[in-house]
Design an enzyme around this catalytic site. Structure first.
Site, PDB file in Angstrom:
ATOM      1  N   ASP A  72       0.917  -1.042   0.134  1.00 56.98           N
ATOM      2  CA  ASP A  72      -0.057   0.097   0.044  1.00 56.98           C
ATOM      3  C   ASP A  72       0.828   1.011   0.106  1.00 56.98           C
ATOM      4  O   ASP A  72       1.911   1.158   0.558  1.00 56.98           O
ATOM      5  CB  ASP A  72      -0.882   0.117   1.322  1.00 56.98           C
ATOM      6  CG  ASP A  72      -1.994  -0.928   1.228  1.00 56.98           C
ATOM      7  OD1 ASP A  72      -2.450  -1.316   0.258  1.00 56.98           O
ATOM      8  OD2 ASP A  72      -2.329  -1.471   2.520  1.00 56.98           O
ATOM      9  N   ASP A 126      -7.049  -1.481  -4.543  1.00 60.86           N
ATOM     10  CA  ASP A 126      -8.157  -1.154  -3.372  1.00 60.86           C
ATOM     11  C   ASP A 126      -8.940   0.079  -4.074  1.00 60.86           C
ATOM     12  O   ASP A 126     -10.421  -0.200  -3.714  1.00 60.86           O
ATOM     13  CB  ASP A 126      -7.349  -0.734  -2.145  1.00 60.86           C
ATOM     14  CG  ASP A 126      -6.513  -1.709  -1.440  1.00 60.86           C
ATOM     15  OD1 ASP A 126      -6.678  -2.689  -1.728  1.00 60.86           O
ATOM     16  OD2 ASP A 126      -5.715  -1.088  -0.689  1.00 60.86           O
TER      17      ASP A 126
END
Length: 182
Positions: A131, A150
């Site tokens: 991330d 995401d």
């Protein structure tokens, strides 16, 4: 019932091509951004861009969104396989381009993060998802740190909900709005 074409309905081949192109683009962009991020960003040294609207903050997440389920990393690939299978079943009757976009985003996002779970450290079925995008502050100060996969998943799910709420069917038809009682 007539064989007249329904407004908004496309050929199966056209719609599946849209779904596939969206999914492939999502996976490719996600993996490219993750590769650049792991090569160029340093954990603990966020990069401020757009005047602080976005921070690039490298993290490795063993859990799901908001780091939920960190002890159950092996479950996420199984959930992804179920999602991919469900999209495969849905795609057989798919004739709607908006639904193809929604499902393509969900598929691409799911596959992007699956790649991390399968091939990144610490190992097969336990890989940590990379991330890097943090809004308004570094390291989830105001919102979860996320990645392109995401974002694709989130946008795809929101689009699917909106399509359902507006009566757009996966076969390209549209359910009429229900009239309210006087």
């Amino acid at each position: 019932m007539t064989d007249e074409p329904v407004a908004g309905r496309r050929s199966a081949g056209h719609v599946l091509l849209v779904l596939a192109v969206i999914a492939v683009l999502a996976v490719v962009v996600d993996q490219l951004v993750k590769e650049v991020s792991t090569n160029e960003l340093v954990e603990g040294e966020p990069v401020k861009i757009l005047g602080g609207l976005i921070y690039l903050s490298l993290l490795r997440n063993s859990g799901a969104a908001f780091s939920l389920g960190t002890g159950y990393t092996w479950v996420f690939p199984l959930v992804t396989v179920a999602v991919v299978a469900w999209i495969g079943v849905m795609a057989r009757k798919l004739r709607s381009v908006p639904w193809a976009v929604a499902l393509g985003l969900v598929l691409g996002g799911a596959l992007g993060n699956l790649g991390d779970r399968l091939f990144r450290a610490p190992g097969f079925l336990q890989g940590h998802v990379v991330d890097m995008i943090s809004l308004f502050g570094p390291y989830a100060k105001y919102f979860a740190v996320f990645n392109i996969a995401d974002a694709c998943l989130s946008v795809g799910v929101v689009l699917a909900v909106l399509l359902e709420l507006t009566g757009r069917q996966r076969d390209g038809s549209r359910t009429p709005a229900k009239k309210k009682a006087p």
